[in-house]
Design a protein around this motif. Structure first.
Motif, PDB file in Angstrom:
ATOM      1  N   ASP A 140     -46.078 -35.804 -28.529  1.00  0.00           N
ATOM      2  CA  ASP A 140     -46.043 -35.769 -27.057  1.00  0.00           C
ATOM      3  C   ASP A 140     -45.300 -36.968 -26.522  1.00  0.00           C
ATOM      4  O   ASP A 140     -45.474 -38.079 -27.016  1.00  0.00           O
ATOM      5  N   SER A 154     -53.145 -26.550 -24.994  1.00  0.00           N
ATOM      6  CA  SER A 154     -52.786 -25.450 -25.896  1.00  0.00           C
ATOM      7  C   SER A 154     -52.200 -25.970 -27.211  1.00  0.00           C
ATOM      8  O   SER A 154     -52.579 -25.503 -28.290  1.00  0.00           O
ATOM      9  N   ILE A 171     -54.471 -20.728 -17.867  1.00  0.00           N
ATOM     10  CA  ILE A 171     -55.246 -21.251 -19.004  1.00  0.00           C
ATOM     11  C   ILE A 171     -55.551 -20.115 -19.985  1.00  0.00           C
ATOM     12  O   ILE A 171     -55.366 -20.247 -21.198  1.00  0.00           O
ATOM     13  N   ARG A 178     -58.106 -31.775 -16.508  1.00  0.00           N
ATOM     14  CA  ARG A 178     -57.182 -31.650 -17.634  1.00  0.00           C
ATOM     15  C   ARG A 178     -56.920 -32.969 -18.362  1.00  0.00           C
ATOM     16  O   ARG A 178     -56.722 -32.978 -19.580  1.00  0.00           O
ATOM     17  N   SER A 216     -58.289 -24.458 -12.990  1.00  0.00           N
ATOM     18  CA  SER A 216     -59.346 -23.485 -12.746  1.00  0.00           C
ATOM     19  C   SER A 216     -59.389 -22.486 -13.892  1.00  0.00           C
ATOM     20  O   SER A 216     -58.456 -21.718 -14.102  1.00  0.00           O
TER      21      SER A 216
HETATM   22  C1  LIG Z   1     -49.100 -25.875  -9.695  1.00  0.00           C
HETATM   23  C2  LIG Z   1     -49.804 -25.200 -10.844  1.00  0.00           C
HETATM   24  C3  LIG Z   1     -51.135 -24.858 -10.727  1.00  0.00           C
HETATM   25  C4  LIG Z   1     -51.785 -24.219 -11.779  1.00  0.00           C
HETATM   26  N1  LIG Z   1     -53.092 -23.846 -11.624  1.00  0.00           N
HETATM   27  C5  LIG Z   1     -53.713 -23.198 -12.615  1.00  0.00           C
HETATM   28  C6  LIG Z   1     -55.096 -22.839 -12.495  1.00  0.00           C
HETATM   29  O1  LIG Z   1     -55.754 -23.161 -11.522  1.00  0.00           O
HETATM   30  N2  LIG Z   1     -55.665 -22.164 -13.530  1.00  0.00           N
HETATM   31  C7  LIG Z   1     -54.971 -21.842 -14.649  1.00  0.00           C
HETATM   32  O2  LIG Z   1     -55.540 -21.189 -15.528  1.00  0.00           O
HETATM   33  N3  LIG Z   1     -53.676 -22.208 -14.805  1.00  0.00           N
HETATM   34  C8  LIG Z   1     -53.050 -22.883 -13.831  1.00  0.00           C
HETATM   35  N4  LIG Z   1     -51.763 -23.290 -13.996  1.00  0.00           N
HETATM   36  C9  LIG Z   1     -51.138 -23.074 -15.304  1.00  0.00           C
HETATM   37  C10 LIG Z   1     -51.525 -24.196 -16.260  1.00  0.00           C
HETATM   38  O3  LIG Z   1     -51.060 -25.414 -15.726  1.00  0.00           O
HETATM   39  C11 LIG Z   1     -50.918 -23.985 -17.639  1.00  0.00           C
HETATM   40  O4  LIG Z   1     -51.359 -22.759 -18.133  1.00  0.00           O
HETATM   41  C12 LIG Z   1     -51.308 -25.080 -18.592  1.00  0.00           C
HETATM   42  O5  LIG Z   1     -50.925 -26.336 -18.125  1.00  0.00           O
HETATM   43  C13 LIG Z   1     -50.706 -24.842 -19.945  1.00  0.00           C
HETATM   44  O6  LIG Z   1     -51.074 -25.883 -20.794  1.00  0.00           O
HETATM   45  P1  LIG Z   1     -50.168 -26.306 -21.987  1.00  0.00           P
HETATM   46  O7  LIG Z   1     -50.990 -27.160 -22.869  1.00  0.00           O
HETATM   47  O8  LIG Z   1     -49.547 -25.093 -22.600  1.00  0.00           O
HETATM   48  O9  LIG Z   1     -48.950 -27.117 -21.334  1.00  0.00           O
HETATM   49  P2  LIG Z   1     -48.948 -28.442 -20.465  1.00  0.00           P
HETATM   50  O10 LIG Z   1     -50.253 -28.693 -19.858  1.00  0.00           O
HETATM   51  O11 LIG Z   1     -47.785 -28.331 -19.556  1.00  0.00           O
HETATM   52  O12 LIG Z   1     -48.669 -29.594 -21.535  1.00  0.00           O
HETATM   53  C14 LIG Z   1     -47.390 -29.843 -22.024  1.00  0.00           C
HETATM   54  C15 LIG Z   1     -47.391 -31.160 -22.794  1.00  0.00           C
HETATM   55  O13 LIG Z   1     -46.106 -31.298 -23.383  1.00  0.00           O
HETATM   56  C16 LIG Z   1     -45.640 -32.619 -23.227  1.00  0.00           C
HETATM   57  N5  LIG Z   1     -44.180 -32.574 -23.230  1.00  0.00           N
HETATM   58  C17 LIG Z   1     -43.380 -31.993 -22.329  1.00  0.00           C
HETATM   59  N6  LIG Z   1     -42.085 -32.117 -22.701  1.00  0.00           N
HETATM   60  C18 LIG Z   1     -42.076 -32.776 -23.874  1.00  0.00           C
HETATM   61  C19 LIG Z   1     -41.047 -33.205 -24.754  1.00  0.00           C
HETATM   62  N7  LIG Z   1     -39.771 -32.959 -24.498  1.00  0.00           N
HETATM   63  N8  LIG Z   1     -41.400 -33.871 -25.883  1.00  0.00           N
HETATM   64  C20 LIG Z   1     -42.696 -34.139 -26.133  1.00  0.00           C
HETATM   65  N9  LIG Z   1     -43.717 -33.749 -25.332  1.00  0.00           N
HETATM   66  C21 LIG Z   1     -43.411 -33.084 -24.231  1.00  0.00           C
HETATM   67  C22 LIG Z   1     -46.231 -33.066 -21.888  1.00  0.00           C
HETATM   68  O14 LIG Z   1     -46.329 -34.477 -21.823  1.00  0.00           O
HETATM   69  C23 LIG Z   1     -47.604 -32.378 -21.913  1.00  0.00           C
HETATM   70  O15 LIG Z   1     -48.606 -33.197 -22.471  1.00  0.00           O
HETATM   71  C24 LIG Z   1     -51.094 -23.932 -12.962  1.00  0.00           C
HETATM   72  C25 LIG Z   1     -49.755 -24.312 -13.095  1.00  0.00           C
HETATM   73  C26 LIG Z   1     -49.113 -24.927 -12.046  1.00  0.00           C
HETATM   74  C27 LIG Z   1     -47.672 -25.287 -12.205  1.00  0.00           C
END
Ligand SMILES: Cc1cc2nc3c(=O)[nH]c(=O)nc-3n(C[C@H](O)[C@H](O)[C@H](O)COP(=O)(O)OP(=O)(O)OC[C@H]3O[C@@H](n4cnc5c(N)ncnc54)[C@H](O)[C@@H]3O)c2cc1C
Length: 490
Positions: free
Chosen positions: A27, A8, A344, A122, A39
């Motif tokens: 990051d 995201s 997602i 991912r 998924s």
């Molecule tokens: C157990 C589980 C299962 C899931 N299954 C699904 C599914 O099947 N389908 C679905 O649609 N959604 C699922 N989700 C939700 C999905 O994981 C999230 O919607 C998705 O990861 C969001 O992506 P993001 O890029 O916003 O955050 P994230 O993927 O969490 O990325 C966050 C990033 O920030 C970085 N970061 C963190 N803290 C700091 C900091 N202090 N300083 C710098 N960088 C930092 C991390 O290294 C990481 O790269 C699931 C969630 C969980 C917990």
């Protein structure tokens, strides 16, 4: 400055940079890195397609369908997801179905493999998006942490001290700080935002990993006899192996790796578990369900490197999603549960709205962000209710499937709205602004929570105004041919 380069944060940086803003994307980790949440759904695909069209991201568009993804990026790993499947397992007994499919449900989301949805590996997808953002001109800083950050309201400016690899200090000035740190709450110390999760109805934990050599579940069950279009291989789906108090997900990728995760009520295990405890808990759980156990009998874990992943409580929320000079993407603001794979799509819906806010009328940015923050709050409450209802129904599998209907009508309705006009969501994300649907869900929640018996017929009546795809139809054999709006019409 966008903190967090998961899909995201990276996608938002790519859009903003490509369309005229200067972004720094920070990051603490380095790509490729393990990430859970894989998924995807038709809703997510619609949003990917919309974002690609709206912001001129030609390279993103193929990711909206399995067929174009595989054709265009054969080495970017994904899995084929034809829909959702649910299999009911009883402790100590092999899985067994009957002619009416009382113990399983298959919901097709697409008509064929080409139009199919995907599971996102991912580590690959997030890295690829990060690279696209950097290619567009974003300053990408990996293995970099915030040491301190301070907002000067006069001048609307953040002054952030960072520390990069080899303790290299860095200073960044930015007008906005965008929180894309997911569950890590990475910018909490600098914004004063507080946790606010007590109200949440869904309270589960998860134990998960990536495995090689997971056998097929082998449930290519014949679908609704009169509609051959429902036929798809149950292994090409987001597989839910539902048990008395939770479920196991199985998501198969094209590279032979399968994501597996057990979701159980919070508190079933202690919060602090060693890797040995986690392994034991994992095996004990699987051994209770012979057909699932057979599926994983010859598998070996390939990720995460540190051992099985464990989250003692999945649902979480902050007291707000924005404040002076900062805003959180949906997953950084809050999250409910993996059931229904809504994460997602929710994150992408946030990317869509924040792109509009930052690239629209400059004088209206703050107002747009305030509006978005209220919307996300409202959406999380609705997601929490329609997910929480399913857990409330357990151990009754039939009622569990019945409660899933609240999710399906919400997703189908929203997809139709987006397919009609991706710029306007008159009923809100996942119909969260549809007051009548919210009331219907709330009434069912209140009844379920007060111990009243709810019948499938009551749920049928409750969702009837939104259900024109035959969910819960008597004699339907728990098979649904096609529920999502047609992608090929976009
Ligand atoms: C157990 C589980 C299962 C899931 N299954 C699904 C599914 O099947 N389908 C679905 O649609 N959604 C699922 N989700 C939700 C999905 O994981 C999230 O919607 C998705 O990861 C969001 O992506 P993001 O890029 O916003 O955050 P994230 O993927 O969490 O990325 C966050 C990033 O920030 C970085 N970061 C963190 N803290 C700091 C900091 N202090 N300083 C710098 N960088 C930092 C991390 O290294 C990481 O790269 C699931 C969630 C969980 C917990």
């Amino acid at each position: 400055m966008i903190v967090g380069s998961g899909f995201s944060g990276s996608l938002l940086a790519w859009i903003l940079q490509k369309n005229g803003l200067n972004c720094v994307l920070v990051d603490q980790a380095k790509h490729p890195r393990f990430a859970i949440g894989e998924s995807s759904t038709p809703t997510a695909d619609f949003l990917v397609r919309h974002l690609a069209d709206r912001w001129g991201l030609r390279e993103l568009e193929p990711l909206a369908k399995y067929g174009t993804w595989r054709q265009t990026y054969p080495s970017l790993v994904c899995g084929k997801k034809r829909g959702f499947t649910y299999y009911h397992h009883r402790q100590g007994h092999p899985f067994q179905d009957d002619a009416l499919h009382s113990n399983s449900m298959m919901v097709a989301a697409s008509r064929d493999d080409f139009q199919s949805d995907t599971h996102w590996l991912r580590s690959d997808v997030d890295q690829w998006l990060f690279q696209q953002a950097v290619k567009a001109g974003t300053v990408g800083l990996e293995q970099t942490k915030i040491r301190s950050s301070y907002f000067e309201s006069v001048g609307h400016r953040w002054q952030t001290d960072l520390v990069g690899p080899d303790n290299q200090p860095l200073e960044v000035r930015s007008q906005w700080l965008i929180d894309a740190t997911g569950g890590s709450q990475g910018i909490r110390p600098w914004t004063g935002v507080q946790p606010d999760s007590d109200w949440m109805r869904t309270r589960t934990s998860a134990l998960f990993g990536h495995f090689r050599d997971v056998a097929p579940f082998g449930c290519t069950t014949p679908s609704h006899q009169t509609d051959l279009q429902t036929l798809f291989d149950g292994d090409d789906s987001a597989q839910h192996h539902v048990v008395q108090d939770g479920w196991l997900w199985a998501l198969r990728f094209g590279n032979g790796v399968t994501s597996l995760g057990i979701v159980q009520p919070e508190g079933v295990c202690q919060h602090e578990l060693s890797q040995v405890d986690l392994e034991r808990t994992w095996h004990e759980w699987l051994e209770r369900y012979p057909s699932v156990h057979q599926m994983i009998a010859k598998s070996t874990r390939v990720g995460p490197e540190s051992g099985l992943g464990w989250m003692a409580r999945l649902s979480r929320c902050n007291d707000r999603a924005s404040g002076p000079g900062w805003v959180s993407l949906p997953t950084a603001y809050g999250f409910v549960d993996p059931l229904h794979s809504s994460g997602i799509a929710h994150a992408l819906s946030g990317v869509a709205r924040l792109s509009e806010a930052f690239l629209g009328d400059e004088g209206a940015v703050e107002q747009q962000i305030r509006k978005y923050a209220l919307e996300v709050k409202n959406e999380l409450r609705w997601i929490d209710t329609f997910v929480g209802l399913c857990y409330r129904a357990l151990p009754d599998f039939e009622m569990f499937l019945g409660m899933c209907a609240y999710y399906f009508v919400s997703a189908i309705g929203f997809e139709r709205d987006v397919a009609k006009d991706p710029m306007h969501w008159p009923r809100g994300y996942m119909l969260s602004d549809d007051r009548a649907l919210r009331e219907a869900g709330e009434t069912t929640w209140q009844a379920a929570s007060s111990g009243k018996t709810i019948t499938l017929d009551q749920i049928r009546r409750s969702i009837a105004p939104w259900n024109d795809v035959g969910l819960l139809s008597a004699g339907g054999g728990n098979r649904l041919a096609h529920t999502a709006a047609r992608k090929e019409l976009l």
